[in-house]
Structure formats: structure tokens, C-alpha cells
Design an enzyme around this catalytic site. Structure first.
Site, PDB file in Angstrom:
ATOM      1  N   GLU A  43       0.974  -1.112  -0.151  1.00 30.54           N
ATOM      2  CA  GLU A  43      -0.035  -0.132  -0.156  1.00 30.54           C
ATOM      3  C   GLU A  43       0.962   1.339   0.001  1.00 30.54           C
ATOM      4  OE1 GLU A  43      -2.056   2.610   3.452  1.00 30.54           O
ATOM      5  OE2 GLU A  43      -2.369   0.421   3.634  1.00 30.54           O
ATOM      6  N   LYS A 138     -11.272  -2.702   7.355  1.00 29.78           N
ATOM      7  CA  LYS A 138     -10.188  -2.567   8.246  1.00 29.78           C
ATOM      8  C   LYS A 138     -10.360  -2.091   9.600  1.00 29.78           C
ATOM      9  CE  LYS A 138      -7.262   1.268   8.102  1.00 29.78           C
ATOM     10  NZ  LYS A 138      -6.483   2.268   7.392  1.00 29.78           N
TER      11      LYS A 138
END
Length: 218
Positions: A43, A138
Site C-alpha cells: 500500500e 479495516k
């Protein structure tokens, strides 16, 4: 790669490296070190306080996608705007990860065939993200909340895939996997800025190997 293939890859690999605030030239070295350690999900976050850098972040993602085509899946983090979703998609990104819930951001990512992983803390927020189409939620900041909290919310919400991010490291990752997390995101404990500044990329590889080994048990 279609959405289901991306989901299958995340489910299998479980470890997402977060490379935040690193100079573009060093990002490539970090990516090499991560890949050497077996990590294939990475990421690259946008910088919320510096929107003028969005294009540069997207270019970094595009460069990584090109270099690691067929080897790594690259996504964007700290995605707070629909325009950042579009930049990520145009750069070849496979997923977007956010610290919070913006239904428009989630829906745009899903519409474009990417995986959306918005950040949430409470059961209400988790359901909001899930109902908007997020394939994962998340849990953030997971390290502060702890595995017991996650075990409690997983009980009624076990149909939702969740990942743990924030204060998660090779020292406690297994505790989160044990309570049903689908994976985790690792930032400063992995892409350690001091190691990078000192050129100690082998340390990143070593931690990557530890995380991959832990993930392989689940």
C-alpha cells in the site's frame, strides 16, 4: 486481474505492507526488500495534508505496478476522496484502503472493479462499510482495541471480512489471526524509516519473512 482474483490473493497472502512517507527512490528499494521477504501486497498512502502530492503518489503506484507486474499487487492508502480512487485506478492499483468511511469512495472503488478496505472501529461503522459494498473492513486502530475487542465484534459480524491495522506487528499479528482477522496492514514496524535511512533493507526482508510465516499458518 478481476475483483475476485484480488480478493483471493488478499485472503491467501494476508500481509499488506504500508509504505508511508518514503522518498520515491527508496520506495522501489523497500518494495524489493518486501518481495524478497515474500510480501506481495503493498500500500502506498496518499498524504492528506498535502493534496498537491496526489499525482506524485499515483505515479509511484504506477511505477510499482509496472515494475512488479504479475508479482505484487499495489494499492493506495489514506484514500479520502473519489478523485484519489480514480487516480489509483488509472495507475493500475488493485485496491484502496482508507482510515474512515466515505460511502462514495467505497462505491466508486467497487464500481471500477477494485477492492475497497475502509477503516472502521464500531459495529455500526463496520456494517455501514459492508453495506456500501466494501469487500473488507479495516479495524483501526486494532493495536489499541486489542484481540479481545475484535473477538467480541466478530461474534455477530462473522460474515464480514476484517483486517487489523494500527499497532500490529510480527509480535502480535498471530493474536489477531486467531480471532478471525483476514489479514493485517504493517507500516512503521516493517517499512521502518530508520532502517531505510541507514540502507538496512535486509531488516525489512527479515521482518517480512516473519510475517509471511505467521500468515501461512492460517
Amino acid at each position: 486481474m478481476n475483483t475476485q482474483d484480488i480478493i483471493a490473493r488478499i485472503d491467501k497472502e494476508k500481509v499488506i505492507a504500508i509504505v508511508r512517507g518514503i522518498a520515491p527512490a527508496d520506495v522501489m528499494k523497500v518494495a524489493d526488500a518486501l518481495y524478497a521477504g515474500g510480501i506481495t501486497l503493498m500500500e502506498v498512502p496518499f498524504t492528506a495534508k498535502a493534496p498537491e502530492t496526489d499525482e506524485a503518489t499515483a505515479q509511484c503506484i504506477a511505477d510499482l505496478v509496472k515494475k512488479f507486474e504479475g508479482k505484487m499487487l499495489i494499492g493506495a492508502g489514506t484514500v479520502l476522496k473519489v478523485s484519489q480512487v480514480d487516480l489509483t485506478y488509472n495507475a493500475g492499483g488493485s485496491y484502496i484502503i482508507t482510515p474512515s468511511i466515505d460511502v462514495n469512495v467505497i462505491k466508486r472503488a467497487v464500481e471500477l472493479g477494485m477492492v475497497a478496505m475502509p477503516g472502521a472501529m464500531t459495529p455500526t461503522e463496520i456494517m455501514t462499510a459492508h453495506n456500501a459494498g466494501a469487500q473488507y473492513v479495516k479495524i483501526f486502530p486494532a493495536g489499541n482495541l486489542g484481540p479481545d475487542y475484535i473477538k467480541a465484534i466478530k461474534a455477530p459480524l462473522n460474515h464480514i471480512k476484517m483486517t487489523c491495522v494500527g499497532g500490529v506487528s510480527e509480535k502480535n499479528f498471530e493474536d489477531f489471526l486467531k480471532v478471525g482477522m483476514a489479514g493485517g496492514g504493517f507500516g512503521g514496524n516493517l517499512a521502518n524509516k530508520e532502517w531505510i535511512a541507514n540502507g538496512e533493507f535486509e531488516k525489512i526482508t527479515n521482518v517480512a519473512k516473519q510475517l509471511v510465516e505467521i500468515a501461512s499458518r492460517y
